[in-house]
Design a protein around this motif. Structure first.
Motif, short mmCIF file in Angstrom:
data_model
loop_
_atom_site.label_atom_id
_atom_site.label_comp_id
_atom_site.label_asym_id
_atom_site.label_seq_id
_atom_site.Cartn_x
_atom_site.Cartn_y
_atom_site.Cartn_z
N UNK A 234 93.05 109.03 -100.66
CA UNK A 234 94.23 109.26 -99.90
C UNK A 234 94.79 108.33 -98.90
N UNK A 235 94.67 107.11 -98.76
CA UNK A 235 94.93 106.22 -97.80
C UNK A 235 93.93 106.21 -96.46
N UNK A 236 93.08 107.16 -96.39
CA UNK A 236 92.15 107.41 -95.40
C UNK A 236 90.82 106.50 -95.62
N UNK A 237 90.46 105.81 -94.79
CA UNK A 237 89.29 104.83 -94.89
C UNK A 237 87.95 105.74 -95.28
N UNK A 238 86.93 105.24 -95.99
CA UNK A 238 85.85 105.93 -96.34
C UNK A 238 84.88 105.77 -95.28
N UNK A 239 83.97 106.31 -95.26
CA UNK A 239 82.65 106.50 -94.29
C UNK A 239 82.16 105.09 -94.10
N UNK A 240 82.04 104.82 -92.86
CA UNK A 240 81.49 103.39 -92.64
C UNK A 240 79.94 103.43 -92.65
N UNK A 241 79.16 102.75 -93.66
CA UNK A 241 77.83 102.94 -94.02
C UNK A 241 77.08 101.59 -93.45
N UNK A 242 77.85 100.69 -93.22
CA UNK A 242 76.93 99.30 -92.69
C UNK A 242 77.80 98.51 -91.96
N UNK A 243 77.27 97.50 -91.16
CA UNK A 243 78.02 96.51 -90.60
C UNK A 243 77.09 95.44 -90.38
N UNK A 244 77.56 94.38 -90.08
CA UNK A 244 76.79 92.78 -89.81
C UNK A 244 77.59 92.14 -88.99
N UNK A 245 77.15 91.64 -87.77
CA UNK A 245 77.67 90.74 -86.67
C UNK A 245 77.27 89.37 -87.30
#
Length: 248
Positions: free
Chosen positions: A154-165
């Motif tokens: 519904x236009x809402x971003x999903x759960x953040x589960x990973x990041x990489x700098x």
């Protein structure tokens, strides 16, 4: 003639206990990355084994030990094995975005959970919000934060589960630091998936290498890096292939 930039000044840290090999001492040589030629200097130093941390480039300089070896994946020659192909299919639904290097509370909370689960006694365990913001935002080179999210609704971003700098260099991508959700039942081996995604991104960009930092033979914490071959390691003879015998 005037040199394009001033030759950097290098410094050496005091010996500290090695975080990878018990009973050994580590020491680093480092220099500041600043000014209009910071990107070019960082690129040049990375090719001789330096890594970036905020506005500093460093590499190990340990007395009587050279166990820490810089490694890089040859992106165009890499072919995922059966386990890695299965992992790529498992996480194919993730939404991946390269964001400008700006720290968010969502990223910081993910980092806190990751450190508590994987590195509770590590040197980063006491990181507060300002420390994290400095790590992400104090970059004098071309950097992004690559975010990995579950599908939104519904236009809402999903759960953040990973990041990489990640740093974009002239010859590839350098993975500075990655962290991820550690609920293995729902999303297994996210750290491995993030590396596989960076290899694909590097190949799509027409760049030859993914820099994975240091590999330490005999250190269980570093063993995973040898799974991404063909790979080169930096030694006395320059960049040479990491063989089965090297990997142990």
């Amino acid at each position: 003639m005037t040199a394009p930039f001033r030759f950097p000044r290098f410094f050496v840290t005091s010996p500290q206990p090695c975080p990878y090999l018990p009973g050994r001492q580590e020491r680093k040589v480092f220099t500041e990355l600043s000014g209009p030629n910071a990107t070019e200097l960082n690129d040049a130093l990375s090719r001789i084994g330096f890594r970036r941390s905020q506005s500093v480039a460093y590499r190990p300089s340990c007395a009587g030990c050279n166990a820490c070896l810089s490694v890089r994946v040859l992106s165009h020659q890499f072919e995922p094995n059966a386990t890695q192909r299965k992992l790529l299919r498992r996480h194919a639904d993730l939404e991946v975005t390269a964001c400008r290097p700006w720290a968010t509370d969502e990223q910081y909370q993910l980092l806190r959970g990751y450190l508590a689960s994987r590195h509770p006694g590590g040197g980063m365990a006491g990181m507060d919000e300002m420390d994290y913001a400095d790590m992400v935002e104090q970059s004098p080179v071309n950097s992004v934060v690559v975010e990995y999210r579950e599908p939104g609704r519904g236009g809402v971003p999903g759960r953040l589960i990973g990041c990489c700098l990640t740093d974009r260099q002239a010859d590839g991508l350098s993975m500075i630091y990655s962290f991820f959700a550690t609920d293995e039942d729902a999303r297994p081996a996210l750290g491995n998936f993030i590396i596989l995604d960076h290899i694909a991104r590097t190949r799509e960009a027409g760049l030859p290498y993914v820099y994975l930092g240091y590999w330490v033979k005999g250190s269980p914490r570093m063993a995973y890096k040898a799974r991404y071959r063909p790979m080169e390691m930096l030694g006395p003879r320059g960049w040479t292939p990491l063989s089965d015998e090297d990997a142990g």
